[in-house]
Write an enzyme that holds these catalytic residues in place. Structure first.
Site, mmCIF file in Angstrom:
data_model
loop_
_atom_site.group_PDB
_atom_site.id
_atom_site.type_symbol
_atom_site.label_atom_id
_atom_site.label_comp_id
_atom_site.label_asym_id
_atom_site.label_seq_id
_atom_site.Cartn_x
_atom_site.Cartn_y
_atom_site.Cartn_z
ATOM 1 N N ASP A 26 -23.313 -37.443 -36.461
ATOM 2 C CA ASP A 26 -23.589 -36.484 -36.013
ATOM 3 C C ASP A 26 -25.472 -36.370 -36.593
ATOM 4 O O ASP A 26 -26.015 -35.906 -35.787
ATOM 5 C CB ASP A 26 -22.492 -35.059 -36.982
ATOM 6 C CG ASP A 26 -23.700 -33.489 -36.866
ATOM 7 O OD1 ASP A 26 -24.165 -33.044 -35.074
ATOM 8 O OD2 ASP A 26 -23.395 -32.503 -37.369
ATOM 9 N N HIS A 221 -18.822 -27.275 -42.996
ATOM 10 C CA HIS A 221 -19.879 -27.102 -42.059
ATOM 11 C C HIS A 221 -20.759 -27.082 -41.958
ATOM 12 O O HIS A 221 -21.581 -26.522 -40.752
ATOM 13 C CB HIS A 221 -19.706 -28.080 -40.534
ATOM 14 C CG HIS A 221 -19.804 -29.321 -39.903
ATOM 15 N ND1 HIS A 221 -19.835 -30.418 -39.873
ATOM 16 C CD2 HIS A 221 -21.833 -29.564 -39.482
ATOM 17 C CE1 HIS A 221 -21.232 -31.031 -39.258
ATOM 18 N NE2 HIS A 221 -22.241 -30.500 -39.181
ATOM 19 N N CYS A 254 -28.037 -30.898 -33.727
ATOM 20 C CA CYS A 254 -27.652 -30.531 -33.056
ATOM 21 C C CYS A 254 -28.164 -30.570 -31.762
ATOM 22 O O CYS A 254 -29.225 -29.569 -30.609
ATOM 23 C CB CYS A 254 -26.290 -28.925 -32.549
ATOM 24 S SG CYS A 254 -25.643 -28.200 -31.266
#
Length: 313
Positions: A26, A221, A254
């Site tokens: 990530d 998260h 993201c």
């Protein structure tokens, strides 16, 4: 290094928690530059040596969508050669059956699927509608479970969506329960754009509890967009959550939600947990050294306050 004295608190805290390290996947997927596979392997090996029990290594997605992780098969092959079963147990993200096939070919034992609580993000992140994403996950999860794999379900946009705004808690619960009923063993609730607050977190856990999903099946998260990740973690600890996703050095974000800033830094989380007397089994200094190494590779300082303080950066 000095760790703050254990606090006296009227709210019971867990004796131990599990840190689910997501930096190699990530974190690095959001970098503009592609990190060499040897550097990725070095990062993961260092994090393993630091005592992190779970390290999500990469993602088997089409390189057109996430070119930073196009070397997933090469990386996992390299790690399996070097680390054996320890590498096979590292989770990898598999968005569909093609990704699962690649994981199975390498003998990997732990996969994750990544869903959305909202329609818009499902379309932007997966090129599927909200309902179509579950149809895509179902055979992937079933085949993974039939092969004896552990399966984790990620759920994004649980606290807010940059296109749709506030996300109703009931909508998150419905999506999360679908992933669990499909066969996911654990559900990670993502504050993708970092808008969660402590009260919202506790209300979310309570709503899942009312739906029959206890805190032992939930991970959190958090992203630190508004500086609330540690406060939200503390609130989650108070209601029984014992698994937290974190990224060494605070790497990440993201690529499909530009308002999403870095993940909760593993080092910042460790510092707080040590201050609360909560066991993790992780060597903070070793994680700091790893993040300092990666900062050098990336050519910029770590965003983690604890890394900056302990490394003198």
């Amino acid at each position: 290094m000095t760790v703050p004295a254990q606090a006296i608190t009227a709210v019971p805290m867990p004796e131990a928690v599990t840190i689910y390290e997501v930096g190699p996947r990530d974190g690095l997927q959001n970098e503009k530059a592609v990190v060499p596979v040897e550097v990725k392997a070095e990062m993961i090996t260092r994090l393993l040596d630091a005592g992190l029990p779970i390290i999500e290594a990469t993602s088997f997605v089409h390189p057109r969508w996430v070119p930073q992780l196009a070397d997933a098969a090469e990386l996992m092959g390299l790690l399996v050669d070097r680390l054996g079963d320890a590498a096979r147990r590292m989770p990898v993200l598999v968005p569909n059956e093609k990704g699962l096939d690649r994981a199975l070919e390498l003998g990997l034992e732990h996969v994750a699927v990544f869903g959305s609580s909202t329609e818009t993000f499902a379309q932007k992140n997966l090129n599927r509608s909200y309902d179509e994403q579950f149809a895509m996950f179902s055979p992937t999860v079933r085949r993974a479970r039939d092969a004896g794999m552990d399966v984790r379900g990620y759920l994004s946009m649980c606290f807010g969506d940059p296109w749709e705004g506030a996300v109703e808690i009931d909508a998150v619960v419905r999506a999360g329960v679908r992933l669990l009923e499909m066969g996911a063993g654990q559900l990670s609730l993502g504050d993708t754009i970092g808008v969660a607050t402590a009260g919202h977190v506790q209300a979310m856990v309570a709503a899942f509890g009312a739906a029959g999903v206890g805190p032992e099946r939930i991970a959190m998260h958090f992203h630190d967009t508004y500086g609330q990740a540690l406060a939200n973690t503390h609130a989650a600890l108070q209601v029984g959550i014992t698994t937290f996703d974190a990224s060494a050095g605070g790497l990440g974000g993201c690529p499909y939600a530009k308002s999403a800033t870095g993940n909760l830094a593993t080092e910042d989380l460790l510092w707080m947990l040590q201050g609360l007397g909560i066991e993790t089994g992780v060597d903070l200094d070793a994680v700091v050294a790893t993040s300092t190494f990666m900062a050098g590779q990336l050519g910029r300082p770590s965003t983690s306050a604890v890394v900056r303080a302990l490394s003198g950066a």
